[in-house]
Design a protein around this motif. Structure first.
Motif, PDB file in Angstrom:
ATOM      1  N   VAL A 381       0.826  -1.211   0.000  1.00  0.00           N
ATOM      2  CA  VAL A 381       0.000   0.000   0.000  1.00  0.00           C
ATOM      3  C   VAL A 381       0.858   1.259   0.000  1.00  0.00           C
ATOM      4  O   VAL A 381       0.655   2.168  -0.815  1.00  0.00           O
ATOM      5  N   CYS A 382       1.818   1.328   0.909  1.00  0.00           N
ATOM      6  CA  CYS A 382       2.534   2.576   1.139  1.00  0.00           C
ATOM      7  C   CYS A 382       3.669   2.812   0.154  1.00  0.00           C
ATOM      8  O   CYS A 382       4.072   3.972  -0.046  1.00  0.00           O
ATOM      9  N   TYR A 383       4.182   1.785  -0.458  1.00  0.00           N
ATOM     10  CA  TYR A 383       5.240   1.970  -1.449  1.00  0.00           C
ATOM     11  C   TYR A 383       4.653   1.952  -2.865  1.00  0.00           C
ATOM     12  O   TYR A 383       4.633   2.992  -3.539  1.00  0.00           O
ATOM     13  N   ASP A 384       4.181   0.812  -3.304  1.00  0.00           N
ATOM     14  CA  ASP A 384       3.654   0.728  -4.671  1.00  0.00           C
ATOM     15  C   ASP A 384       2.346   1.493  -4.836  1.00  0.00           C
ATOM     16  O   ASP A 384       2.154   2.199  -5.830  1.00  0.00           O
ATOM     17  N   GLY A 385       1.443   1.351  -3.860  1.00  0.00           N
ATOM     18  CA  GLY A 385       0.136   1.981  -4.002  1.00  0.00           C
ATOM     19  C   GLY A 385       0.203   3.497  -4.033  1.00  0.00           C
ATOM     20  O   GLY A 385      -0.311   4.144  -4.951  1.00  0.00           O
ATOM     21  N   VAL A 386       0.834   4.101  -3.027  1.00  0.00           N
ATOM     22  CA  VAL A 386       0.912   5.566  -2.969  1.00  0.00           C
ATOM     23  C   VAL A 386       1.784   6.104  -4.097  1.00  0.00           C
ATOM     24  O   VAL A 386       1.484   7.157  -4.683  1.00  0.00           O
ATOM     25  N   GLU A 387       2.836   5.390  -4.439  1.00  0.00           N
ATOM     26  CA  GLU A 387       3.671   5.828  -5.568  1.00  0.00           C
ATOM     27  C   GLU A 387       2.862   5.835  -6.864  1.00  0.00           C
ATOM     28  O   GLU A 387       2.960   6.768  -7.674  1.00  0.00           O
ATOM     29  N   GLY A 388       2.064   4.796  -7.068  1.00  0.00           N
ATOM     30  CA  GLY A 388       1.216   4.772  -8.255  1.00  0.00           C
ATOM     31  C   GLY A 388       0.210   5.909  -8.266  1.00  0.00           C
ATOM     32  O   GLY A 388      -0.072   6.503  -9.317  1.00  0.00           O
ATOM     33  N   LEU A 389      -0.347   6.255  -7.104  1.00  0.00           N
ATOM     34  CA  LEU A 389      -1.280   7.379  -7.032  1.00  0.00           C
ATOM     35  C   LEU A 389      -0.597   8.693  -7.379  1.00  0.00           C
ATOM     36  O   LEU A 389      -1.196   9.565  -8.030  1.00  0.00           O
ATOM     37  N   LEU A 390       0.651   8.849  -6.963  1.00  0.00           N
ATOM     38  CA  LEU A 390       1.387  10.065  -7.331  1.00  0.00           C
ATOM     39  C   LEU A 390       1.594  10.140  -8.838  1.00  0.00           C
ATOM     40  O   LEU A 390       1.478  11.224  -9.446  1.00  0.00           O
ATOM     41  N   TYR A 391       1.917   9.025  -9.464  1.00  0.00           N
ATOM     42  CA  TYR A 391       2.056   9.024 -10.925  1.00  0.00           C
ATOM     43  C   TYR A 391       0.717   9.303 -11.609  1.00  0.00           C
ATOM     44  O   TYR A 391       0.680   9.972 -12.659  1.00  0.00           O
ATOM     45  N   LEU A 392      -0.372   8.829 -11.034  1.00  0.00           N
ATOM     46  CA  LEU A 392      -1.689   9.134 -11.612  1.00  0.00           C
ATOM     47  C   LEU A 392      -2.015  10.609 -11.458  1.00  0.00           C
ATOM     48  O   LEU A 392      -2.654  11.206 -12.346  1.00  0.00           O
ATOM     49  N   CYS A 393      -1.598  11.228 -10.346  1.00  0.00           N
ATOM     50  CA  CYS A 393      -1.778  12.679 -10.197  1.00  0.00           C
ATOM     51  C   CYS A 393      -0.969  13.426 -11.263  1.00  0.00           C
ATOM     52  O   CYS A 393      -1.459  14.406 -11.854  1.00  0.00           O
ATOM     53  N   LEU A 394       0.249  12.967 -11.505  1.00  0.00           N
ATOM     54  CA  LEU A 394       1.062  13.584 -12.560  1.00  0.00           C
ATOM     55  C   LEU A 394       0.418  13.401 -13.923  1.00  0.00           C
ATOM     56  O   LEU A 394       0.425  14.320 -14.764  1.00  0.00           O
ATOM     57  N   PHE A 395      -0.163  12.242 -14.166  1.00  0.00           N
ATOM     58  CA  PHE A 395      -0.872  12.020 -15.431  1.00  0.00           C
ATOM     59  C   PHE A 395      -2.030  12.999 -15.584  1.00  0.00           C
ATOM     60  O   PHE A 395      -2.244  13.565 -16.666  1.00  0.00           O
ATOM     61  N   SER A 396      -2.787  13.210 -14.528  1.00  0.00           N
ATOM     62  CA  SER A 396      -3.928  14.124 -14.601  1.00  0.00           C
ATOM     63  C   SER A 396      -3.468  15.542 -14.909  1.00  0.00           C
ATOM     64  O   SER A 396      -4.089  16.252 -15.707  1.00  0.00           O
ATOM     65  N   ILE A 397      -2.363  15.963 -14.283  1.00  0.00           N
ATOM     66  CA  ILE A 397      -1.855  17.317 -14.536  1.00  0.00           C
ATOM     67  C   ILE A 397      -1.387  17.454 -15.976  1.00  0.00           C
ATOM     68  O   ILE A 397      -1.698  18.444 -16.670  1.00  0.00           O
TER      69      ILE A 397
END
Length: 534
Positions: A381-397
């Motif tokens: 959750v805290c490594y792969d999951g949150v890291e993936g969410l950060l990349y999805l935020c970058l994708f949205s931007i």
């Protein structure tokens, strides 16, 4: 708490997200601890989504102002001003395409990372649920065999050994040992509620993750298709396709900002949990499982004593004592009471199976198995999951930037296409140098011949008069052609006469040649008309 961080250390991005301002909808700061059931904490996550909504509103407002300025401000449409605008549209389309490709690549990676992290979480939760289910099954099975099977065998042996008081006392002692084992097993925590909670959490998380992964996959594909169709519309100069893609571009822009708000709120909430997961787990298991047991599994340190050590030791000693008693009865009582052998062997088999269950129970209750599942879940959750969410935020931007550039470029391209069509429609169809007029003349032979530089005819005739004339007809066209050849340099060339009949165009002409030709044509037409009237 420092002992728990020996194996699990939250990554730096969870601390960065955890330090984000937590403000409720009344603009009051709230506690940053992970409290999903608290109203103020829920409002703090909703506030992050509102920030993304405010960004969407500002983006749409800027686009509206830009489009209004583009529609109201009329620029000079000369050729010098068209070329820079065309270049600007081209480079804007290229930038939008490149940013979209980068955004889609980042989105695919982030979606995959988030899915891997959630899968590792659900796998660990299912594995822990299986371990707890195994513990509950072993305890229930052992207690059932002690209550029913052992009690039945002891009752029959009590009837067989009724004449021997010492044997009956041994049976009573064994019954006490069995009751002691049952008492120790009842002292173990009831894992049924925890097992049900873990199973429901894993099922809900897996279902939500599946639909989230599928939604983002479709969003990535739709964004890529919109960008490709917009580029195709710019290349083909299709106004209806550009208009359609502009509408879909606005929808994609709204979806990009919406996904940014959802991903940001989820990433911050997950980071709040990852910074201190033990506190949340302790609060959720309060009243269900003892705090010492939860602490033992979360930290699993050698300095911590096993809370199950005493009941398991008593269980082991009771089984050993009972096996010794049964072995003595088999050696002493069976020769005197042969019918007791069957029940004594049945009790021995029951004790052997209980001892095997004890070893399995000891292994399952050891902290290393459940602690490993806990650590794997936290890493997922805290490594792969949150890291993936950060990349999805970058994708949205990036997607929002790409669609903003595309929405700025499409109106300019649409306006340039309209200007070109208007300029093409403004061409004089009576112009002899107009290619459209020449094509129309060739397609409609009954149409009055246009004055051409290569095929000249009088106002009363047509190109058919350029064929070998009849004796009564004047040879004016031939002389006119010879005059033209002499005028534009050189001697008349009679071998070029057949070109007149074919209507072949000249290789090139200049404005001076065109003006001179038109003036000569008008003079000769008037002269020929005067001669005809005379």
């Amino acid at each position: 708490m420092s002992l728990a961080r020996v194996d699990y250390i939250p990554p730096w991005w969870t601390y960065w997200l955890h330090n984000f301002p937590h403000i409720n909808l009344r603009f009051q700061p709230v506690d940053k601890s992970f409290q999903p059931e608290d109203d103020n904490y829920q409002q703090s996550l909703i506030f992050l989504g509102c920030v993304a909504a405010a960004g969407l509103g500002l983006n749409l407002l800027c686009l509206a102002v830009y489009l209004s300025c583009l529609c109201c401000c009329r620029k000079d449409e000369e050729e010098e001003t068209k070329k820079p605008n065309s270049c600007c549209v081209t480079w804007s389309a290229v930038a939008a395409g490149l940013i979209t490709c980068v955004a889609v690549g980042v989105g695919f990676y982030g979606n995959s990372e988030t899915n891997d992290g959630v899968y590792q979480l659900t796998y660990s939760v299912y594995n822990a649920n299986h371990s707890l289910g195994g513990v509950d099954s072993l305890v229930t099975g052992t207690m059932g065999s002690m209550k029913s099977g052992l009690h039945l065998h002891l009752a029959r042996l009590d009837e067989i050994f009724a004449t021997r008081g010492d044997y009956v006392q041994t049976l009573q002692f064994m019954q006490q040992m069995a009751d002691n084992v049952i008492k120790q097993l009842l002292g173990l925590p009831d894992w049924e509620n925890a097992k049900l909670d873990l199973a429901s959490i894993a099922d809900q998380t897996a279902n939500i993750e599946y639909y989230r992964w599928l939604t983002y996959l479709l969003l990535l594909i739709v964004d890529l298709i919109i960008c490709l169709l917009a580029c195709l519309g710019l290349a083909k100069q299709s106004r209806w396709l550009l208009t359609t893609m502009m509408v879909f571009g606005v929808l994609a822009l709204i979806l990009s900002w919406t996904s940014l708000g959802a991903d940001l709120a989820t990433a911050v909430g997950t980071s709040d949990f990852c910074v201190s997961p033990d506190k949340f787990i302790m609060s959720q298991t309060k009243g269900i499982i003892s705090a010492d047991i939860v602490h033992y599994y979360l930290y699993c340190n050698q300095t911590l004593s096993n809370p199950f050590q005493q009941p398991l030791t008593i269980f082991q000693r009771s089984l050993t004592t009972m096996q010794i008693q049964i072995q003595g009865l088999l050696q002493i009582a069976v020769p005197l009471f042969p019918t007791a052998e069957r029940d004594l062997l049945g009790i021995q088999r029951l004790l052997n199976s209980s001892e095997a269950s004890l070893h399995q129970l000891t292994a399952l209750l050891d902290c290393r198995g459940l602690n490993k599942d806990y650590l794997d879940a936290m890493v997922g959750v805290c490594y792969d999951g949150v890291e993936g969410l950060l990349y999805l935020c970058l994708f949205s931007i990036l997607a929002a930037c790409a669609f903003t550039v595309m929405l700025c470029a499409i109106p300019r391209a649409w306006r340039q296409i309209a200007c070109r069509e208007r300029d093409y429609d403004d061409i004089d169809e009576e112009d002899p140098f107009n290619p459209r007029a020449r094509r129309m003349g060739s397609q409609n032979p009954n149409h009055t011949n246009l004055h051409s530089f290569c095929s000249y005819s009088s106002s009363m005739g047509s190109q058919n008069s350029l064929h070998p004339p009849a004796p009564a007809v004047s040879t004016a066209p031939m002389s006119e052609y010879m005059n033209q050849a002499a005028l534009f340099g050189g001697n008349p060339r009679y071998e070029n006469v057949p070109l007149i009949g074919r209507g072949s165009p000249p290789p090139s002409y200049s404005p001076t040649m065109r003006a001179t030709y038109l003036s000569m044509t008008e003079q000769q037409s008037r002269h020929f008309g005067n001669d005809f009237q005379a």
